[in-house]
Design a protein around this motif. Structure first.
Motif, PDB file in Angstrom:
ATOM      1  N   GLU A  51       0.830  -1.211   0.000  1.00 20.52           N
ATOM      2  CA  GLU A  51       0.000   0.000   0.000  1.00 20.52           C
ATOM      3  C   GLU A  51       0.859   1.252   0.000  1.00 20.52           C
ATOM      4  OE1 GLU A  51      -4.019  -1.546   2.324  1.00 20.52           O
ATOM      5  OE2 GLU A  51      -2.262  -0.976   3.480  1.00 20.52           O
ATOM      6  N   MET A  60       2.154   1.619  -3.466  1.00 23.05           N
ATOM      7  CA  MET A  60       1.063   2.021  -4.361  1.00 23.05           C
ATOM      8  C   MET A  60       0.692   3.490  -4.167  1.00 23.05           C
ATOM      9  SD  MET A  60      -1.387  -1.348  -4.422  1.00 23.05           S
ATOM     10  CE  MET A  60      -2.526  -0.908  -5.739  1.00 23.05           C
ATOM     11  N   GLN A 118      -9.273  -2.133 -13.263  1.00 19.98           N
ATOM     12  CA  GLN A 118      -8.105  -2.304 -14.104  1.00 19.98           C
ATOM     13  C   GLN A 118      -6.977  -1.379 -13.666  1.00 19.98           C
ATOM     14  OE1 GLN A 118      -9.103  -1.887 -18.282  1.00 19.98           O
ATOM     15  NE2 GLN A 118      -9.019  -4.127 -18.355  1.00 19.98           N
ATOM     16  N   GLU A 119      -7.353  -0.141 -13.339  1.00 17.63           N
ATOM     17  CA  GLU A 119      -6.331   0.796 -12.899  1.00 17.63           C
ATOM     18  C   GLU A 119      -5.676   0.291 -11.609  1.00 17.63           C
ATOM     19  OE1 GLU A 119      -6.442   5.461 -12.848  1.00 17.63           O
ATOM     20  OE2 GLU A 119      -6.978   4.715 -10.866  1.00 17.63           O
ATOM     21  N   SER A 120      -6.489  -0.156 -10.665  1.00 14.14           N
ATOM     22  CA  SER A 120      -5.931  -0.672  -9.413  1.00 14.14           C
ATOM     23  C   SER A 120      -4.991  -1.835  -9.690  1.00 14.14           C
ATOM     24  CB  SER A 120      -7.040  -1.132  -8.465  1.00 14.14           C
ATOM     25  OG  SER A 120      -7.812  -0.030  -8.076  1.00 14.14           O
ATOM     26  N   ALA A 121      -5.433  -2.721 -10.612  1.00 13.78           N
ATOM     27  CA  ALA A 121      -4.607  -3.889 -10.917  1.00 13.78           C
ATOM     28  C   ALA A 121      -3.287  -3.457 -11.532  1.00 13.78           C
ATOM     29  CB  ALA A 121      -5.365  -4.816 -11.850  1.00 13.78           C
ATOM     30  N   SER A 122      -3.335  -2.444 -12.403  1.00 16.31           N
ATOM     31  CA  SER A 122      -2.093  -2.019 -13.046  1.00 16.31           C
ATOM     32  C   SER A 122      -1.168  -1.361 -12.031  1.00 16.31           C
ATOM     33  CB  SER A 122      -2.388  -1.082 -14.215  1.00 16.31           C
ATOM     34  OG  SER A 122      -2.746   0.189 -13.745  1.00 16.31           O
ATOM     35  N   PHE A 123      -1.762  -0.628 -11.072  1.00 16.76           N
ATOM     36  CA  PHE A 123      -0.949  -0.029 -10.003  1.00 16.76           C
ATOM     37  C   PHE A 123      -0.276  -1.123  -9.172  1.00 16.76           C
ATOM     38  CE2 PHE A 123      -3.178   4.347  -9.368  1.00 16.76           C
ATOM     39  CZ  PHE A 123      -2.782   4.708 -10.638  1.00 16.76           C
ATOM     40  N   GLU A 124      -1.063  -2.177  -8.928  1.00 17.57           N
ATOM     41  CA  GLU A 124      -0.529  -3.246  -8.095  1.00 17.57           C
ATOM     42  C   GLU A 124       0.635  -3.928  -8.816  1.00 17.57           C
ATOM     43  OE1 GLU A 124      -3.605  -5.659  -6.355  1.00 17.57           O
ATOM     44  OE2 GLU A 124      -2.194  -7.263  -5.903  1.00 17.57           O
ATOM     45  N   LEU A 125       0.434  -4.141 -10.113  1.00 14.29           N
ATOM     46  CA  LEU A 125       1.465  -4.794 -10.913  1.00 14.29           C
ATOM     47  C   LEU A 125       2.739  -3.961 -10.909  1.00 14.29           C
ATOM     48  CD1 LEU A 125       1.371  -7.364 -12.716  1.00 14.29           C
ATOM     49  CD2 LEU A 125       1.177  -5.825 -14.675  1.00 14.29           C
ATOM     50  N   LYS A 126       2.560  -2.683 -11.132  1.00 15.46           N
ATOM     51  CA  LYS A 126       3.698  -1.773 -11.213  1.00 15.46           C
ATOM     52  C   LYS A 126       4.410  -1.709  -9.854  1.00 15.46           C
ATOM     53  CE  LYS A 126       5.235   2.212 -13.439  1.00 15.46           C
ATOM     54  NZ  LYS A 126       6.516   1.640 -13.751  1.00 15.46           N
ATOM     55  N   GLN A 167       6.523  -4.646  -9.273  1.00 12.96           N
ATOM     56  CA  GLN A 167       7.813  -4.558  -9.961  1.00 12.96           C
ATOM     57  C   GLN A 167       8.832  -3.808  -9.109  1.00 12.96           C
ATOM     58  OE1 GLN A 167       7.009  -2.735 -13.736  1.00 12.96           O
ATOM     59  NE2 GLN A 167       6.150  -4.592 -14.631  1.00 12.96           N
ATOM     60  N   LEU A 220      -0.948   3.021 -17.011  1.00  8.50           N
ATOM     61  CA  LEU A 220      -2.197   2.397 -17.410  1.00  8.50           C
ATOM     62  C   LEU A 220      -2.088   1.400 -18.553  1.00  8.50           C
ATOM     63  CD1 LEU A 220      -4.864   5.165 -17.011  1.00  8.50           C
ATOM     64  CD2 LEU A 220      -4.741   2.949 -15.887  1.00  8.50           C
ATOM     65  N   ALA A 227      -2.883  -5.224 -17.768  1.00  9.94           N
ATOM     66  CA  ALA A 227      -3.075  -5.664 -16.394  1.00  9.94           C
ATOM     67  C   ALA A 227      -4.007  -6.854 -16.339  1.00  9.94           C
ATOM     68  CB  ALA A 227      -3.657  -4.531 -15.575  1.00  9.94           C
ATOM     69  N   ARG A 253      -6.218   4.736   0.012  1.00  8.85           N
ATOM     70  CA  ARG A 253      -4.782   4.831   0.347  1.00  8.85           C
ATOM     71  C   ARG A 253      -4.379   6.282   0.566  1.00  8.85           C
ATOM     72  NH1 ARG A 253      -4.526   0.762  -3.397  1.00  8.85           N
ATOM     73  NH2 ARG A 253      -4.118   2.191  -5.128  1.00  8.85           N
TER      74      ARG A 253
END
Lengths: 262, 296, 354
Positions: free
Chosen positions: A105, A108, A131-139, A142, C14, C18, C207
């Motif tokens: 968190e 993120m 989708q945005e949350s998922a991409s943030f999580e992925l990033k 990393q 974005l 994802a 958050r």
């Protein structure tokens, strides 16, 4: 690199900045330049004004005099949100992590400013928001992976060891793809191995990701090995400025500062 | 009655009433300054001491004895609160401390009214509230006395803080608790002293308010009146509490007289808060408060 | 492990393809709770449905609203009652003056009224913090009470300053008289809004709130607009409080007045979130159940042991003493509330089993 003035690509130029707190001068007509993709260290004894300088760059403090030029644009004062939007990230001396949140968190949160979805989309759980949350999580994962923080990913940060917290702070700075990171004593309180590890990360970030770094650090050997340029501050004034090996030879610096650290 | 006379009468009445707010606010400032606790239970303590005092009078105790007994009980109570509630919470966030005193106010109110009953008592301190005329202008004698008490109390506290050893230690603690501790000042002792003193200030305020509006549950609500005063005066300045109390009292009286009829009256319930909000916009840390800087 | 380094510079955010977020499954206790409240009309008595579960659910919703402001965004508010009142009076006025008798629409408009009030009273929060924010919420509390009592327009010029909804429509369902339908309306609204709150808390919005709460200056430096997100917390939290207020007034009480939303109501909601746990969604339900059931329990136990010899005034005062003591004990021993305590307990049991 030799001093071919014309080939220099200056990302940040600080010009005659002065800051005082109720009459006491913390920084006195201080100027320095940071070349793009370089590591520039600010050194000097405690209270020399190093952290204050970073706070000025972040817009937390407003200087009474001076100009700051970033990426070709000149400012009289910076504003925190705009500075962040320009791609300047920060690692804090006291970490300033969000204590009750997990490592993931916290990292993120470094991406929050890039969020384009609205609270209503999230409330309704619409695909775009998810989708945005998922991409943030992925990033974020990393960045967590890059800094070897995987084992701590879902732990609350306030319970983590200090050295790990420092790395979380770095991950939070790194995750937003900054152009420059301001690092305030990233190795304070670390043992030798941890310092080496952190130095490795800093070099990677600089060399592989091409991120410009301003570093405040007390360990002179670390500063000498990492920096492209060293700026020495003493009582709010600039004492020396140049390549590490030149600064190390400067008699004034040796007597005022380096001499005290064997 | 001319415009000027009405204006002056309202203003003077407001200023005098304002000192009653100051009286309550001082109790807060004492504890907040020394320990960072915003003591919401100050109102409940006020209720408790006033209720105890009238109950003892009703039982036939003579005034001096009842007063002495009330003082002893409130001071013991305050010391117990410091020891049992606040000390285990030392070093916790200001908000946690506040919430604890909110819980405490429930305990004290419940105990006070559970044991001594919920009916409204009149409290006669022997001060007759005869109006005094100054030219055309009517001034409440009771308010004059109350203002006198508030001023005397402030002077006594000022003497206490500036001239006694304990007072000086207390100021040291307020400036920097860590540093004070390192030069051998006992923090726990200082906290006990401020709780005891603030309980006594609460007793004075309780009697003054009780004499004016009767001793009932409503006494514990004067804490809500003190809050805007603290915002305007700052949480750490006794002088600020006095001046802000007077400002709030005067502004409230003027607003009730001139603005009240236009909007339907009853604005004293919220006017002080709006005044405080206006002050906040101008000076976010109060008239005399210190700015806090979050270090990074 | 450091092979990802190259990729990191490439994309901002974005466009990364994802994978859909791995949604965490609801816990067994959550599922059990939802099934229980949805099937309760099959076995529970009218008293349980209308006098216990309904108010617990509504106050849990209010708790979520306050928790958004206080638990997540870190701004202590003692004006929950004010925003509940705006929700209730807003809905009433849209129905009485605006002729809107569609129940969901009027309810939504009530919630939006509260959200607007929350936004306005949240404006100062961008400049001030701590106790100073608390004062703005108290200002809201007293101002709203005054506004709705002194101005007859807001209670439609009735002979007493109370509000009761005119007959409303809800598709073809009888929302006005049928208790089972009223029960389900409350339960379903609360459950859906709880789910929405959970989504918000787990998004960047949640958050950001927590970041501002934990470290305001640092949040600004990493690009979180704290003034904006504080106002958002005030707005969203007040929306929840407004819906809760309208449900409380019309589906629980039936007839309400500003007395239904005075400062004691505000404290009650504040206690719910302290007891249940700040920044916990589940805690609101635990806190609300506890705070509504404890007096009933004390009452029952006193009557069982002492008969009805004690006068009710004494009893209610002892209730206050017990509540107050409990708050203090919780703050000292378990600052994160019952929710944390339960989690510790289940953790302990699991460890014992394995």
């Amino acid at each position: 690199m030799t001093a071919g003035a014309s080939s220099k690509d200056i990302l940040l130029a600080v010009s005659h900045v002065s800051l005082s707190f109720g009459g006491a001068k913390a920084i006195n007509s201080f100027s320095f330049e940071v070349e793009r993709r370089s590591i520039c260290s600010l050194i000097g004894p405690n209270g020399a004004g190093k952290s204050s300088m970073l706070n000025i760059l972040n817009g937390v403090y407003v200087p009474q005099e001076g100009l700051i030029t970033y990426n070709g644009t000149t400012f009289e004062r910076m504003e925190p949100l705009k500075v962040a939007a320009m791609g300047v990230a920060r690692m804090f001396q006291n970490n300033a992590l969000f204590g009750k949140m997990t490592v993931l968190e916290n990292v993120m949160a470094g991406l929050s400013r890039k969020a384009k979805t609205t609270v209503i989309e999230h409330a309704l759980g619409l695909p775009r928001a998810r989708q945005e949350s998922a991409s943030f999580e992925l990033k974020s994962d990393q960045a967590i992976d890059f800094l070897d923080l995987n084992p701590y990913r879902d732990l609350v940060v306030e319970a983590l060891p200090y050295g790990i917290q420092k790395r979380v702070g770095l991950a939070r700075a790194l995750v937003s793809d900054p152009e420059m990171i301001l690092m305030d004593e990233p190795m304070a309180g670390m043992n030798k191995e941890e310092k080496q590890e952190m130095s490795g990360f800093i070099l990677d970030i600089n060399k592989k990701l091409g991120i410009t770094i301003i570093l405040i650090e007390h360990d002179i050997s670390v500063v000498m090995s990492l920096s492209d340029r060293v700026v020495v501050l003493d009582y709010g004034r600039k004492l020396a400025d140049g390549r590490p090996e030149d600064v190390a030879k400067n008699p004034e610096v040796i007597s005022a500062y380096l001499g005290t650290v064997h | 009655m001319g415009f000027m006379a009405l204006f002056l009468e309202t203003l003077i009445g407001g200023v005098l009433a304002g000192t009653m707010y100051s009286l309550v606010a001082i109790g807060f400032v004492l504890i907040f300054k020394a320990s960072g606790v915003f003591n919401y239970a100050q109102g409940a303590m006020l209720l408790f001491s006033a209720l105890l005092f009238v109950t003892l009078l009703k039982l036939g105790w003579p005034i001096p004895l009842a007063l002495f007994a009330t003082m002893v009980v409130t001071v013991i109570g305050a010391l117990a609160i410091e020891r049992i509630v606040l000390r285990p919470l030392a070093n916790r966030s200001t908000m946690t401390l506040f919430l604890a005193t909110l819980g405490l106010s429930f305990v004290i109110e419940g105990l006070a009214q559970g044991i001594m009953g919920t009916e409204v008592h009149a409290l006669n301190l022997g001060v007759e509230d005869l109006p005094i005329f100054w030219g055309d202008i009517l001034i409440s004698q009771f308010d004059l006395y109350a203002a006198g008490v508030a001023i005397t109390l402030t002077l006594l506290l000022a003497l206490f803080f500036n001239k006694t050893r304990i007072g000086v230690s207390l100021r040291a603690v307020a400036d920097d608790a860590g540093a004070a501790q390192s030069i051998g000042i006992n923090l726990n002792f200082i906290w006990q002293v401020v709780w005891a003193v603030s309980a006594l200030v609460g007793l004075v305020a309780g009697l003054a308010w009780g004499a004016r509006q009767g001793v009932s549950f409503n006494l514990s609500l004067v804490v809500l009146k003190a809050l805007p005063v603290l915002i305007i005066g700052g949480f750490t300045s006794i002088g600020g509490a006095i001046i802000a109390g007077v400002i709030v009292g005067a502004a409230e009286a003027l607003a009730e007289t001139y603005l009240g009829p236009i909007v339907g009256g009853g604005i004293q319930f919220w006017f002080a808060y709006f005044l405080a909000l206006i002050f906040l916009f101008i000076r976010p840390t109060g008239l005399f408060g210190d700015a806090e800087i979050e270090r990074v | 492990m450091k092979t990802n380094a190259g990729q990191m510079t490439v994309e901002t955010s974005l466009q990364i393809n994802a994978k859909p977020q791995t949604r965490k499954l609801p816990s067994a206790s959550t599922i059990a709770f939802v099934i229980l409240v949805l099937t309760a009309p099959l076995f529970a008595s009218h008293y349980w449905l209308m006098a216990i579960i309904t108010p617990v659910m509504i106050l849990s919703l209010a708790g979520i609203g306050l928790n958004i402001k206080t638990g997540y965004a870190g701004m202590v508010s003692v004006g929950a009652g004010a925003f509940m009142a705006v929700g209730a009076y807003g809905m009433f006025n849209f129905a009485a003056h605006g002729g809107i008798t569609n129940f969901p629409l009027a309810l939504l408009l009530g919630g939006i009224s509260a959200a607007i009030a929350g936004y306005l009273f949240g404006l100062p929060s961008s400049r001030i913090k701590g106790f100073y924010v608390m004062v703005t919420t108290l200002a809201a509390q007293f101002f709203v009470e005054w506004l709705f009592t002194k101005n007859a327009y807001f209670y439609n010029y009735g002979s007493v300053p109370t509000i009761t909804l005119p007959p409303m429509t809800l598709f073809d369902l009888d929302i006005n008289g049928n208790n089972t339908i009223r029960y389900y309306v409350v339960v379903i609204i609360v459950l859906l809004m709880t789910l929405a709150a959970k989504n918000i808390i787990h998004s960047h919005v949640g958050r950001n709130w927590m970041a501002i709460r934990d470290m305001n200056t640092a949040a600004g430096v990493i690009g979180i607009d704290s003034a904006r997100y504080k106002r958002l917390a005030f707005t969203i939290g007040s929306f929840y409080l407004g819906i809760a207020g309208a449900l409380w007034a019309f589906l629980f009480l039936g007839t309400a007045s500003t007395l239904s939303f005075d400062i004691n109501r505000s404290f009650q909601v504040l206690f719910i979130i302290i007891i249940g746990g700040l920044s916990s969604i589940r805690g609101n339900f635990i806190g609300a159940a506890f705070i509504l059931l404890l007096p009933i329990l004390i009452d029952y136990m006193v009557k069982a042991t002492l008969g009805s010899a004690l006068n009710p005034g004494f009893l209610s005062n002892m209730n206050k003493v017990i509540f107050g003591s409990l708050i203090i004990i919780l703050l000292i021993k378990e600052p994160e509330g019952f929710d944390k305590m339960l989690r510790n307990l289940t953790g302990y049991i699991k460890r014992r089993k394995s």
